[in-house]
Design a protein around this motif. Sequence first.
Motif, mmCIF file in Angstrom:
data_model
loop_
_atom_site.group_PDB
_atom_site.id
_atom_site.type_symbol
_atom_site.label_atom_id
_atom_site.label_comp_id
_atom_site.label_asym_id
_atom_site.label_seq_id
_atom_site.Cartn_x
_atom_site.Cartn_y
_atom_site.Cartn_z
ATOM 1 N N GLU A 147 0.833 -1.204 0.000
ATOM 2 C CA GLU A 147 0.000 0.000 0.000
ATOM 3 C C GLU A 147 0.868 1.254 0.000
ATOM 4 O O GLU A 147 0.586 2.212 -0.729
ATOM 5 C CB GLU A 147 -0.938 0.000 1.213
ATOM 6 N N TYR A 150 2.312 1.720 -3.459
ATOM 7 C CA TYR A 150 1.282 2.237 -4.361
ATOM 8 C C TYR A 150 1.076 3.738 -4.140
ATOM 9 O O TYR A 150 1.067 4.520 -5.085
ATOM 10 C CB TYR A 150 -0.040 1.488 -4.159
ATOM 11 N N ILE A 169 0.902 -1.955 -12.552
ATOM 12 C CA ILE A 169 1.138 -1.345 -11.241
ATOM 13 C C ILE A 169 1.187 -2.436 -10.169
ATOM 14 O O ILE A 169 2.062 -2.430 -9.304
ATOM 15 C CB ILE A 169 0.062 -0.289 -10.918
ATOM 16 N N ILE A 173 4.455 -3.260 -7.726
ATOM 17 C CA ILE A 173 4.501 -3.189 -6.262
ATOM 18 C C ILE A 173 4.537 -4.564 -5.615
ATOM 19 O O ILE A 173 4.599 -4.684 -4.400
ATOM 20 C CB ILE A 173 3.376 -2.301 -5.663
ATOM 21 N N LEU A 180 -4.354 -5.457 -5.367
ATOM 22 C CA LEU A 180 -4.338 -4.017 -5.650
ATOM 23 C C LEU A 180 -5.759 -3.460 -5.620
ATOM 24 O O LEU A 180 -5.987 -2.365 -5.099
ATOM 25 C CB LEU A 180 -3.681 -3.726 -7.004
ATOM 26 N N ARG A 184 -6.911 -0.358 -3.330
ATOM 27 C CA ARG A 184 -7.563 0.826 -3.915
ATOM 28 C C ARG A 184 -8.946 1.049 -3.287
ATOM 29 O O ARG A 184 -9.333 2.178 -3.021
ATOM 30 C CB ARG A 184 -7.652 0.690 -5.430
#
Length: 189
Positions: A147, A150, A169, A173, A180, A184
């Motif tokens: 996190e 990101y 992405i 990461i 992810l 998000r």
Amino acid sequence: MEQIRQYFEKAVKLTDKDWEFFSSKLIKQEFPKNHHLLTVGQTEKYLSFIETGIMRFYIPKEENDLTFAFVFRHNFVSGYNSFLTQTPSIYNIETLTKTTLWRLTYSDLQNIYAETEIGNAIGRQASENLFLDKSKRELSLLNETAEQRYLNLFSEQPQLMKEIPLKYIASYIGITPQALSRIRKRIYS
């Protein structure tokens, strides 16, 4: 091309003579989205400066590619270990957007080192910045949560992040696209 001079002059003052010699070696090239600049097995021939665009470095895998770097406009880009050693690359470099590069060949860079007073400082600055980016990435993987990685990536380049597919992405990461999505959702809820 003036962006490149400004980039270097943050650290060293270029004489007009040195700049003229250096800039005469630069080749401007444009590439479409999803173009491979370097693939596994090819030898990197260029050190490039990104005028516009986004690049992705990745190791191709059968199921999911392993993205390990993004490079954005106004930065240098190169398969630098292949470039320095003039040996085949073990990864790919791909454009994620339409991209404009100012490129310098390996042999021209050697001439710049030999023929200008400032050549070694230019080479050192480019290599130091590439090294610092690599170190930052490694330390991020060792010290930060997915996190945090990101959020850092998003805060550094928010306008450009919209152009990078989420699967890249997630790979960058070090998590799955599903993980992810959960991150998000938690951030934006």
